[in-house]
Design a protein around this motif. Sequence first.
Motif, mmCIF file in Angstrom:
data_model
loop_
_atom_site.group_PDB
_atom_site.id
_atom_site.type_symbol
_atom_site.label_atom_id
_atom_site.label_comp_id
_atom_site.label_asym_id
_atom_site.label_seq_id
_atom_site.Cartn_x
_atom_site.Cartn_y
_atom_site.Cartn_z
ATOM 1 N N LEU A 1 0.828 -1.206 0.000
ATOM 2 C CA LEU A 1 0.000 0.000 0.000
ATOM 3 C C LEU A 1 0.863 1.257 0.000
ATOM 4 O O LEU A 1 0.567 2.229 -0.697
ATOM 5 N N LEU A 2 1.922 1.247 0.788
ATOM 6 C CA LEU A 2 2.809 2.410 0.856
ATOM 7 C C LEU A 2 3.414 2.712 -0.512
ATOM 8 O O LEU A 2 3.434 3.868 -0.958
ATOM 9 N N ILE B 1 0.839 8.166 -6.126
ATOM 10 C CA ILE B 1 -0.239 9.128 -6.357
ATOM 11 C C ILE B 1 0.262 10.551 -6.151
ATOM 12 O O ILE B 1 0.835 10.887 -5.108
ATOM 13 N N ARG B 2 0.035 11.390 -7.152
ATOM 14 C CA ARG B 2 0.394 12.802 -7.062
ATOM 15 C C ARG B 2 -0.875 13.618 -6.877
ATOM 16 O O ARG B 2 -1.827 13.468 -7.653
ATOM 17 N N THR C 1 -2.280 6.044 -13.375
ATOM 18 C CA THR C 1 -2.786 7.114 -12.510
ATOM 19 C C THR C 1 -4.221 6.846 -12.094
ATOM 20 O O THR C 1 -4.588 6.984 -10.931
ATOM 21 N N LEU C 2 -5.044 6.451 -13.054
ATOM 22 C CA LEU C 2 -6.444 6.158 -12.746
ATOM 23 C C LEU C 2 -6.550 4.991 -11.771
ATOM 24 O O LEU C 2 -7.321 5.039 -10.812
ATOM 25 N N LEU C 3 -5.751 3.952 -11.999
ATOM 26 C CA LEU C 3 -5.809 2.779 -11.121
ATOM 27 C C LEU C 3 -5.272 3.087 -9.732
ATOM 28 O O LEU C 3 -5.801 2.604 -8.731
ATOM 29 N N ALA C 4 -4.220 3.901 -9.657
ATOM 30 C CA ALA C 4 -3.689 4.279 -8.345
ATOM 31 C C ALA C 4 -4.713 5.104 -7.580
ATOM 32 O O ALA C 4 -4.889 4.936 -6.367
ATOM 33 N N THR C 5 -5.415 5.973 -8.292
ATOM 34 C CA THR C 5 -6.465 6.781 -7.663
ATOM 35 C C THR C 5 -7.606 5.896 -7.176
ATOM 36 O O THR C 5 -8.067 6.026 -6.043
ATOM 37 N N TYR C 6 -8.054 4.992 -8.054
ATOM 38 C CA TYR C 6 -9.152 4.117 -7.652
ATOM 39 C C TYR C 6 -8.734 3.175 -6.523
ATOM 40 O O TYR C 6 -9.524 2.883 -5.615
ATOM 41 N N SER C 7 -7.481 2.708 -6.556
ATOM 42 C CA SER C 7 -6.980 1.843 -5.489
ATOM 43 C C SER C 7 -7.052 2.566 -4.143
ATOM 44 O O SER C 7 -7.441 1.983 -3.125
ATOM 45 N N LEU C 8 -6.683 3.845 -4.148
ATOM 46 C CA LEU C 8 -6.754 4.634 -2.915
ATOM 47 C C LEU C 8 -8.187 4.770 -2.429
ATOM 48 O O LEU C 8 -8.488 4.494 -1.260
ATOM 49 N N ILE C 9 -9.096 5.172 -3.315
ATOM 50 C CA ILE C 9 -10.499 5.347 -2.947
ATOM 51 C C ILE C 9 -11.110 4.023 -2.507
ATOM 52 O O ILE C 9 -11.866 3.947 -1.529
#
Length: 307
Positions: free
Chosen positions: A44-45, A51-52, A115-123
């Motif tokens: 996770l880290l 993510i920017r 970027t989209l996947l990193a964002t969705y992974s966070l959410i």
Amino acid sequence: MKYTDFRQKIKPWMLPIAMLTGVLFHDSIHYLSFLSPYLIFTMLLITFCRIRPEEFHIGRFVWILLAIQILGSMAVYLAIAPFNTDIAQGAFICVFCPTATAAPVITAMLGGSITLLATYSLISNISVALLAPMLFTIIGAHSDLSFFDAAILISRRVFPLIMTPLAVALLMKAWTPKVHSYIASRQSLSFYLWAAALIIVVGNAVSFVIHEPSGRIPEMLAIAAASLAMCVMQFGIGRLVGKKYGDKISGAQGLGQKNTVLAIWMALTYLNPIASIGPAAYVAWQNTINSLQLYFKGRPNAGAIQK
């Protein structure tokens, strides 16, 4: 052969190798089980460091995927529970579980938007951290505790595990930007950590199945079948949603590729332990799909296959 060439050739086979290793050494894997939370934290880290803030955008695509994940998991449970609650829990956790930390890495390898996947992974992970205490308390095996006490118990373990890596990533970006940038540039490490975690997860799952009474085999097979249905359904629905927004790969990986390490841990801890067969089987289903995708991606004329 150069190391980089060897690494590229071995990547499509890393996941099957990890699963086979877990099966072969399942008797000894339990000695490494304590590493699971640390592997989850590290994966996770690494993902959150990618993510920017300036690229962080929660559009309609992300909200649709999240709605399918959360509402779909509850719909699946309510549909199956009247017939068998164990199968319902196994199917539920396969849908409710957040996106895999390695999903952005696999997505990038397949040509999708990291970027989209990193964002969705966070959410996705934040949503699970917030909703897991309530949902696990409602459907889990905590009848000896009040709703509030059970929710607090689950929150203390799930929320820090998911949210602490995000806090550390943000603090590192502010205080140690060089270290943060170094970790962010090493996203492929998530893939190898994921492979290591798979060895532990598969080994524990195999040991659990072996020690279950033979009379429960039909139920375990039913849970594994439900897991397969959930896997195919999520990859398919994600691809359909992604097609509408011009990124079929990100949609499929975001919805279909799950953090099975976290899912099995949550199922063993907060649900009926036999429900862990669901995400354990999901390991095989999703990694078979991922391995095939990586294989076809590397073949000549792969672009036509991906379209």
